[in-house]
Design a protein around this motif. Structure first.
Motif, short mmCIF file in Angstrom:
data_model
loop_
_atom_site.label_atom_id
_atom_site.label_comp_id
_atom_site.label_asym_id
_atom_site.label_seq_id
_atom_site.Cartn_x
_atom_site.Cartn_y
_atom_site.Cartn_z
N THR A 430 25.10 38.85 32.39
CA THR A 430 24.85 38.28 33.71
C THR A 430 23.60 37.41 33.72
O THR A 430 23.52 36.40 34.43
N SER A 467 32.88 32.49 41.51
CA SER A 467 32.60 33.72 40.77
C SER A 467 31.11 34.07 40.77
O SER A 467 30.74 35.22 40.56
N ASP A 471 31.35 37.69 41.64
CA ASP A 471 31.13 38.55 40.47
C ASP A 471 29.66 38.86 40.22
O ASP A 471 29.31 39.97 39.83
#
Length: 1019
Positions: A430, A467, A471
């Motif tokens: 990430t 995303s 996400d």
């Protein structure tokens, strides 16, 4: 052919011993393809064992005499032994039981290496290549070389120790020389037809499989380094790719990739010492100027393999690659792939991109960046708790190649692969998103140019942006600002549409975005555009203007409405902004178009939160102004209305905005809609749509009346139940044409519940008119109980007008008889029907059922005489009796009778069913009399009683105990009785009129009834 290439093959052979190290062998690849089973098979038959024992003894004899034989004799004996060995292998099904297999492998490999060197020694390159081909192929009588090659191939498929003996024979270097010649010196004529023969293919496969087996082992790679054979082939692939043998390109690539995966520290030092990567890059730059991109990709991927695979051991080759403009080479090659067919360079282009993506994580030190987190952020986002997994970006140079390709290329496949690579990097860790956006800012920069890219790339890009929020749970404010600017400019409508869909998806994730997009000005921008589009729609109403509201533009308007709807959901502040902009009159213009309607209704429903009256006036007005053919518009409006009426605060606004009259006008407009056969406009409309509209109209009325005494009183006081009965009776399924043929007796009787089951669950043929009548009566019955607004009979997605529903197509009987689209459980019964009348004994015991809307019972009574169809007199009478019996079951309890007497049911029965009361022989006379008796036992008005008597009754009133002065009225025409009627006094009757304990069918409780109070009830 290049002079250097001709001289390179003549490098001296070296037979250095390989280190003996235990490794797990990999016997895959072509071994199974060629049908060469491994030696660890099931035990062969006894005859095969004897054959292998004989061979073993022969080889032992060979071992014993070999030291004393001259080389030629030793070679002759070994070559005589090998055919016997191969024959035994074939006859035993590929099983090798040979005690001295390692020694045999060593002897055969050494002999093959010797033969290869003999054929290469002192010959020019092209002659040496031809000599090798003749040696290894099975041609004529000279089969010694092929025999040796096949034997080595079979022995290489056995075990690891045998493979080490083969490697120690010097064969790895010898076969590398062969591969170099086969690759760099193509034969001018392969065969008479220019194709590779089957024998050539088998020989090539065996050579390649032996090499793959050897070079998977570190010993095999070390052998190559000792013989100094590897550099020549690597450089040849980078310099002679356009001049090499086409049939040997793929095998050479496989061999070099295998060597790359087995690199050791020594191999890396060797390649660095001879400047292998540097020379290869220089040659590839030249190839990139002259060769097709797909060919350069294939050659470059081999070099890049050595760079990537060596990094876990040493960064030396990567450093050499970077210092010699390796990234510029990749950028040049990849940009050259623009315009290629999608499958033309896919394998090698994808391989290069994958390796380049992996190189982004190759670096000595972690990137140290400190970016400012712009607030507000989603509640569960916390950058401080974001932990690295180790797969973080450390090599920005490699990523810059990916970024530059996207910025400079408009190729759909190439740009799509770059976006997929970025998504992969984010998925690895990430933190990578933040490391890249705080340094190179790829997504931020891509937003500026995304409208130049192909449509599919735009879709993929905005999914990637989406995303980030969905996400990573991060709000990229700078990127969102650029996307909003893109929407404002609307340079490419498709790009604007895709960007809006991206923001719409984010808005639905969290309410925070409603505030973000309002404060950023997006809401105001959308409202301004929608106002302009609404004006265009209003001007073009009733006519089709070419180019207006077509394609992407229409879809863009729909998404803008959805975006406004999403921004106003649960946001009173945004709804106030919309109202303050004066957008309400413009928003409602979009109601007429079905593709805009859902979002428009959502916006108006949010408006109701701050002003119910305005919402109701818009919806009721739209319902009343809609035409007969706009059934789907009416249905959508009614469903929206039902959602708002769930809130009791909306009921008052519904009443004051003439909501009841508006809904009843819908029923009036459907006069004759359920005729069988249909006529006029209704022939093009499926009866499922009509019945669904009736259902939702009645459901809207029931929802507005639910637990609202003011609305209930208003509806009753203004005679709207009578209006409802009149409108329902004119739908076309009820009889309205005068005289009816009444049979004197019934052939069979069924309850109302049995009628429902028979009409919708059994195979019994029922006429369409009767099914429609039963459905309407069922709707009214649920209105009586106060449950109609909770029911859901119809599918959410309806078929188009005039089309049968899918359920109807699946069930021929249902399609022929009644085209209603039910929500079904199983294949027959509606789900709600199962819940309501699935078990007649349990579901229709309504003695204790509370009557919530007694006026609906009066509507059922008014429709009772109209339950008739010419030619179906018996069936008509049967359903009439069933309905009367059902009404009687509703008034079993004293509380129910009180409620029904107060609603005027007695008067309705007398008014609507006069024919049945006039004739004692009428089949309905007795059931209706029983209903009248039950109600009259509670309370009856004088005028109603007088009408009952005038219709044929000469009934006596038995006296009952009383504690007051009220006279017991007689039905024999006494003066005192008539005086009482004229004074308008209710008379509470203890027993039914014309009382007979058998005929009246009263319960024991009713027979033992005594009045609680002796005072008369006054109307």
């Amino acid at each position: 052919m290049d002079k250097a290439a001709e001289l390179a093959w003549q490098l001296e052979d070296s037979s250095g011993k390989a280190r003996q190290q235990e490794q797990s062998p990999d016997d895959g690849d072509k071994a199974e393809e060629l049908g060469r089973p491994a030696h660890d098979k099931d035990k062969p038959p006894q005859s095969h064992n004897l054959q292998w024992e004989n061979l073993g003894r022969q080889f032992v004899e060979y071992e014993q005499v070999a030291p004393f034989l001259i080389p030629e004799e030793k070679q002759r004996r070994l070559l005589e032994f090998l055919p016997l060995f191969l024959k035994a292998w074939e006859q035993s099904g590929g099983v090798i039981i040979f005690p001295n297999i390692q020694l045999l492998a060593s002897e055969v490999s050494k002999l093959l290496t010797k033969e290869i060197k003999r054929n290469l020694n002192g010959k020019p390159a092209e002659q040496a290549r031809l000599a090798l081909e003749q040696l290894l192929q099975q041609k004529g009588e000279a089969e010694d070389g092929h025999l040796l090659l096949k034997s080595v191939y079979l022995l290489s498929q056995t075990d690891l120790r045998t493979m080490w003996n083969i490697i120690g024979s010097g064969l790895p270097a010898a076969l590398m020389q062969c591969l170099y010649l086969f690759f760099t010196f193509p034969l001018k004529k392969i065969s008479d037809y220019g194709d590779i023969s089957e024998d050539d293919t088998q020989t090539q496969d065996m050579v390649v499989q032996i090499m793959l087996k050897m070079y998977r082992e570190e010993q095999g790679v070390e052998e190559l380094l000792a013989a100094d054979k590897l550099q020549s082939l690597i450089i040849a692939t980078a310099s002679l790719w356009d001049q090499c043998s086409h049939s040997w390109k793929a095998p050479t690539g496989r061999v070099l990739r295998t060597i790359s995966k087995a690199q050791t520290k020594n191999s890396i030092v060797y390649l660095q010492a001879v400047d292998c990567i540097k020379i290869a890059i220089q040659n590839l730059f030249k190839l990139a100027d002259n060769l097709p991109a797909c060919d350069v990709c294939e050659a470059a991927s081999i070099i890049l393999c050595f760079v990537k695979d060596s990094y876990p051991i040493s960064s030396a080759l990567l450093t050499e690659f970077e210092n010699n403009d390796g990234y510029q080479l990749l950028l040049k090659i990849l940009l050259g792939c623009e315009g290629l067919e999608q499958n033309e360079a896919d394998p090698y282009l994808d391989e290069i991109l994958d390796m380049l993506t992996c190189l982004t994580t190759c670096g000595k030190t972690e990137l140290k960046v400190s970016g400012d987190i712009v607030h507000p952020q989603l509640p569960h986002f916390d950058f401080e708790q974001t932990r690295s997994s180790g797969m973080t970006v450390k090599n920005l140079q490699a990523f810059q190649v990916l970024q530059s390709i996207f910025q400079k290329s408009n190729d759909q496949h190439l740009c799509g692969r770059i976006l997929a690579a970025i998504s992969t990097i984010w998925a690895w860790d990430t933190v990578n998103f933040f490391l890249l956006e705080w340094t190179l800012q790829p997504i931020n920069q891509f937003t500026d140019i995304i409208h130049f890219k192909p449509h599919q790339v735009q879709v993929q890009f905005f999914r990637l942006v989406e995303s980030i929020v969905l996400d990573l749970s991060y709000v990229p404010h700078e990127i969102l600002k650029k996307i909003q600017y893109l929407i404002k400019e609307n340079i490419v409508p498709f790009c604007t549409l895709t960007a809006l869909r991206c923001l719409l998806s984010m808005t639905k994730k969290d309410l925070l975005f409603s505030d973000i997009f309002r404060d950023s000005g997006l809401l105001g921008l959308l409202l301004a555009v929608l106002r302009r589009q609404a004006k265009i729609l209003r001007k073009s109403a009733g006519m089709h203007l070419p180019g207006v509201e077509e394609g992407t533009e229409k879809e863009l308007n729909a998404v803008m409405l959805k975006m406004v709807a999403a921004l106003t959901v649960r946001s009173v502040r945004n709804t106030v902004v919309l109202k303050d902009y004066g957008m309400v009159p413009y928003i409602k213009i979009f109601l007429d178009d079905e593709c805009y309607r859902s979002a428009t209704l959502s916006i108006l429903e949010q408006l109701s939160v701050i002003n119910y009256e305005e919402y109701m006036s818009i919806i009721i007005g739209a319902l009343c102004s809609s035409t007969q053919g706009e059934l789907h518009l009416k249905l959508d409006l009614l469903k929206s209305l039902l959602r708002i009426l769930e809130n009791p605060k909306s009921h008052s606004a519904f009443r004051t905005c003439s909501g009841f009259n508006g809904l009843l006008s819908l029923l009036s407009d459907m006069e004759g809609a359920l005729q069988d056969p249909p006529s006029g406009l209704w022939t093009a409309v499926g009866q499922n749509c009509i019945l669904e509209l009736v259902f939702y109209t009645l459901q809207g009325i029931a929802a507005a009346l639910h637990l609202d005494p003011v609305n209930s009183n208003f509806f009753q006081r203004n005679g709207l139940f009578e209006k409802m009965a009149e409108d329902l009776g004119s739908l076309g399924c009820f009889w309205t044409q005068g005289e009816r043929e009444i049979p004197l007796s019934l052939e069979k009787t069924r309850t109302f519940a049995e009628f429902l089951d028979a009409a919708f669950c059994s195979s019994e043929p029922f006429p369409v008119w009767l099914k429609n009548c039963i459905w309407i009566l069922n709707f009214l019955d649920h209105m009586v109980k106060g449950t109609l607004h909770l029911e859901s009979y119809f599918k959410e997605r309806k078929p188009e007008m005039g089309e049968a529903s899918r359920d109807d197509q699946d069930e021929p009987q249902a399609q022929e008889g009644h085209p209603v689209a039910f929500k079904r459980r199983g294949s027959k019964l509606p789900a709600s029907a199962c819940r309501l009348w699935g078990n007649s004994e349990e579901k229709w015991d309504t003695g204790d059922c509370a009557i919530v809307h007694p006026g609906a019972v009066c509507v059922m009574v008014r429709l009772l005489p109209k339950l008739y169809k010419e030619g179906h007199s018996q069936l008509s009478l049967e359903i009439q009796c069933a309905v009367v019996d059902h009404i009687q079951s509703l008034v079993k309890s004293e509380k129910s009778r009180q409620v029904m007497c107060g609603s005027g049911l007695l008067s309705t029965i007398i008014t609507s069913c006069q024919d049945a009361f006039r004739s004692e022989s009428h089949p309905l006379h007795l059931p209706l009399t029983r209903v009248f008796e039950k109600l009259a036992s509670q309370a009856v008005e004088p005028d109603v009683l007088r009408q009952f008597l005038w219709l044929g009754g000469s009934l006596s009133l038995p006296s009952r105990p009383s504690t007051n002065k009220t006279e017991v009225l007689s039905c024999q025409g006494s003066d005192s009785a008539n005086a009482a009627w004229n004074e308008g006094v209710y008379t509470s009757l203890p027993w039914p009129l014309s009382w007979d304990p058998v005929q009246s069918n009263l319960s024991q409780e009713e027979l033992a009834w005594e009045p609680e109070c002796s005072l008369p009830q006054v109307a």
